[in-house]
Scaffold this motif. Structure first.
Motif, PDB file in Angstrom:
ATOM      1  N   UNK A 158       0.828  -1.204   0.000  1.00  0.00           N
ATOM      2  CA  UNK A 158       0.000   0.000   0.000  1.00  0.00           C
ATOM      3  C   UNK A 158       0.868   1.263   0.000  1.00  0.00           C
ATOM      4  N   UNK A 159       1.928   1.241   0.767  1.00  0.00           N
ATOM      5  CA  UNK A 159       2.829   2.398   0.820  1.00  0.00           C
ATOM      6  C   UNK A 159       3.496   2.617  -0.530  1.00  0.00           C
ATOM      7  N   UNK A 160       3.977   1.542  -1.136  1.00  0.00           N
ATOM      8  CA  UNK A 160       4.657   1.677  -2.428  1.00  0.00           C
ATOM      9  C   UNK A 160       3.694   2.211  -3.483  1.00  0.00           C
ATOM     10  N   UNK A 161       2.463   1.738  -3.483  1.00  0.00           N
ATOM     11  CA  UNK A 161       1.484   2.235  -4.450  1.00  0.00           C
ATOM     12  C   UNK A 161       1.266   3.740  -4.271  1.00  0.00           C
ATOM     13  N   UNK A 162       1.178   4.192  -3.026  1.00  0.00           N
ATOM     14  CA  UNK A 162       0.991   5.620  -2.763  1.00  0.00           C
ATOM     15  C   UNK A 162       2.219   6.425  -3.181  1.00  0.00           C
ATOM     16  N   UNK A 163       3.408   5.884  -2.933  1.00  0.00           N
ATOM     17  CA  UNK A 163       4.632   6.584  -3.314  1.00  0.00           C
ATOM     18  C   UNK A 163       4.752   6.699  -4.833  1.00  0.00           C
ATOM     19  N   UNK A 164       4.437   5.660  -5.527  1.00  0.00           N
ATOM     20  CA  UNK A 164       4.495   5.695  -6.989  1.00  0.00           C
ATOM     21  C   UNK A 164       3.511   6.725  -7.544  1.00  0.00           C
ATOM     22  N   UNK A 165       2.324   6.759  -6.967  1.00  0.00           N
ATOM     23  CA  UNK A 165       1.330   7.719  -7.431  1.00  0.00           C
ATOM     24  C   UNK A 165       1.794   9.148  -7.168  1.00  0.00           C
ATOM     25  N   UNK A 166       2.403   9.366  -6.007  1.00  0.00           N
ATOM     26  CA  UNK A 166       2.910  10.707  -5.684  1.00  0.00           C
ATOM     27  C   UNK A 166       3.974  11.147  -6.684  1.00  0.00           C
ATOM     28  N   UNK A 167       4.867  10.224  -7.040  1.00  0.00           N
ATOM     29  CA  UNK A 167       5.923  10.552  -7.995  1.00  0.00           C
ATOM     30  C   UNK A 167       5.360  10.798  -9.385  1.00  0.00           C
ATOM     31  N   UNK A 168       4.316  10.064  -9.753  1.00  0.00           N
ATOM     32  CA  UNK A 168       3.672  10.281 -11.050  1.00  0.00           C
ATOM     33  C   UNK A 168       2.975  11.647 -11.103  1.00  0.00           C
ATOM     34  N   UNK A 169       2.409  12.045  -9.993  1.00  0.00           N
ATOM     35  CA  UNK A 169       1.707  13.323  -9.932  1.00  0.00           C
ATOM     36  C   UNK A 169       2.657  14.514  -9.909  1.00  0.00           C
ATOM     37  N   UNK A 170       3.845  14.287  -9.361  1.00  0.00           N
ATOM     38  CA  UNK A 170       4.812  15.385  -9.223  1.00  0.00           C
ATOM     39  C   UNK A 170       6.220  14.816  -9.377  1.00  0.00           C
ATOM     40  N   UNK A 171       6.823  15.037 -10.548  1.00  0.00           N
ATOM     41  CA  UNK A 171       8.134  14.457 -10.849  1.00  0.00           C
ATOM     42  C   UNK A 171       9.216  14.932  -9.887  1.00  0.00           C
ATOM     43  N   UNK A 172       9.020  16.087  -9.255  1.00  0.00           N
ATOM     44  CA  UNK A 172      10.030  16.590  -8.324  1.00  0.00           C
ATOM     45  C   UNK A 172      10.128  15.731  -7.069  1.00  0.00           C
ATOM     46  N   UNK A 173       9.133  14.864  -6.851  1.00  0.00           N
ATOM     47  CA  UNK A 173       9.128  13.991  -5.677  1.00  0.00           C
ATOM     48  C   UNK A 173       9.786  12.633  -5.945  1.00  0.00           C
ATOM     49  N   UNK A 174      10.330  12.451  -7.135  1.00  0.00           N
ATOM     50  CA  UNK A 174      10.854  11.139  -7.527  1.00  0.00           C
ATOM     51  C   UNK A 174      11.935  10.641  -6.563  1.00  0.00           C
ATOM     52  N   UNK A 175      12.939  11.477  -6.291  1.00  0.00           N
ATOM     53  CA  UNK A 175      14.036  11.040  -5.421  1.00  0.00           C
ATOM     54  C   UNK A 175      13.536  10.706  -4.015  1.00  0.00           C
ATOM     55  N   UNK A 176      12.631  11.538  -3.509  1.00  0.00           N
ATOM     56  CA  UNK A 176      12.086  11.285  -2.170  1.00  0.00           C
ATOM     57  C   UNK A 176      11.284   9.989  -2.147  1.00  0.00           C
ATOM     58  N   UNK A 177      10.560   9.719  -3.230  1.00  0.00           N
ATOM     59  CA  UNK A 177       9.780   8.477  -3.299  1.00  0.00           C
ATOM     60  C   UNK A 177      10.694   7.260  -3.345  1.00  0.00           C
ATOM     61  N   UNK A 178      11.753   7.338  -4.130  1.00  0.00           N
ATOM     62  CA  UNK A 178      12.711   6.224  -4.211  1.00  0.00           C
ATOM     63  C   UNK A 178      13.343   5.954  -2.847  1.00  0.00           C
ATOM     64  N   UNK A 179      13.708   7.010  -2.136  1.00  0.00           N
ATOM     65  CA  UNK A 179      14.300   6.840  -0.805  1.00  0.00           C
ATOM     66  C   UNK A 179      13.332   6.144   0.143  1.00  0.00           C
ATOM     67  N   UNK A 180      12.071   6.550   0.106  1.00  0.00           N
ATOM     68  CA  UNK A 180      11.077   5.938   0.985  1.00  0.00           C
ATOM     69  C   UNK A 180      10.824   4.487   0.599  1.00  0.00           C
ATOM     70  N   UNK A 181      10.811   4.206  -0.699  1.00  0.00           N
ATOM     71  CA  UNK A 181      10.639   2.821  -1.150  1.00  0.00           C
ATOM     72  C   UNK A 181      11.793   1.948  -0.651  1.00  0.00           C
TER      73      UNK A 181
END
Length: 214
Positions: A158-181
Motif C-alpha cells: 500500500x505504501x509503495x502504491x501511494x509513493x508511486x502515485x505521488x511521484x507520477x503526480x509530481x516528478x520533483x518527488x521522484x528522489x524522495x519516493x525512491x528513498x522511501x521505497x
C-alpha cells in the motif's frame, strides 16, 4: 558445556538487544529527520558484527572441543544461524539510517513518513517477538510471529502504491519516493529475517523443518 550454552545465550540476547535498538534508533532518526542520530546507528553497526563473530568463534571451539551430541549440535547450529540473521537485520537498520542521513544531506524530505513509521513499528514488534520466541524455544510464539509477515507485506504494498502515485503526480518527488521505497524494502527484509528466526525456533524445538510463511 552448560557454561558454553549460557555464554552463547547471553551473547545472542545482547546481540538481539543491540539490533532492536539499532532498528528503533533508525526509525527515530526518520521521525525527526535526524542526521546525527542516523549516523550513530551507522557508527555502532560494527559492534553488532563483533557480537556475531563472538558467537561464531565460540561455536567453532565448542564443536571442535566438545564433539556434541545431535541435540546439542542442533542447538548451537540454530544459534549460529540466528546470529547471522541478526547481523543482517543490523545491516537493514543501517540502511534505513543511511537513507535518512542522505535525504537530510540532499535536502529532500522523505514521503509518507507517518506510514513508514507505522510499518517500522510493526516490524519492530515482529523482530522482538521472534527473538523472545527463540530464546524461550517457544514454538507457538514462533508461529504467531510468522503470521505477522503477511500484514507487513500488505502494508508495504500500500505504501509503495501511494509513493508511486505521488511521484507520477509530481516528478520533483521522484528522489524522495525512491528513498522511501528503499526504506520499506529494508523493513520488509527485517520481517523476512524475523520469520527465519521463527523457523529456527521450530527446528530447535521439534527437529523438523517448517516453512512458516511462503
Amino acid at each position: 558445556m552448560v557454561h558454553d550454552y549460557d555464554y552463547l545465550r547471553h551473547t545472542l540476547d545482547a546481540m538481539g538487544r543491540r539490533v532492536k535498538d539499532a532498528l528503533h534508533e533508525s526509525l527515530q532518526a526518520l521521525r525527526r529527520s535526524d542526521a546525527i542520530g542516523a549516523q550513530r546507528v551507522v557508527h555502532d553497526d560494527p559492534d553488532i558484527n563483533a557480537l556475531q563473530q563472538a558467537v561464531e568463534d565460540r561455536i567453532a571451539r565448542f564443536i571442535t572441543q566438545r564433539q556434541p551430541l545431535l541435540r546439542d549440535l542442533r542447538r548451537v547450529l540454530a544459534m549460529l544461524t540466528v546470529a547471522g540473521e541478526l547481523e543482517r537485520i543490523g545491516d537493514y537498520a543501517k540502511q534505513v539510517a543511511e537513507r535518512v542521513r542522505r535525504s537530510r544531506d540532499e535536502q529532500h524530505p522523505l514521503l509518507l513518513t507517518a506510514e513508514l513509521l507505522e510499518l517500522g513499528a510493526m516490524t519492530e514488534d515482529m523482530l522482538s517477538a521472534s527473538i523472545d520466541a527463540f530464546l524461550a524455544e517457544d514454538v507457538v510464539a514462533a508461529r504467531s510471529v510468522a503470521a505477522l509477515d503477511d500484514q507487513i507485506d500488505a502494508r508495504r504494498r500500500a505504501i509503495i502504491a501511494a509513493l508511486r502515485q505521488a511521484a507520477l503526480n509530481d516528478a520533483s518527488l521522484f528522489d524522495a519516493a525512491i528513498a522511501a521505497i528503499d526504506i520499506t524494502r529494508a523493513l520488509e527484509r527485517v520481517a523476512d529475517r524475523a520469520t527465519n528466526i521463527a523457523e529456527r525456533t521450530v527446528y530447535l524445538a521439534t527437529a523438523t523443518h517448517e516453512t512458516l510463511n511462503e
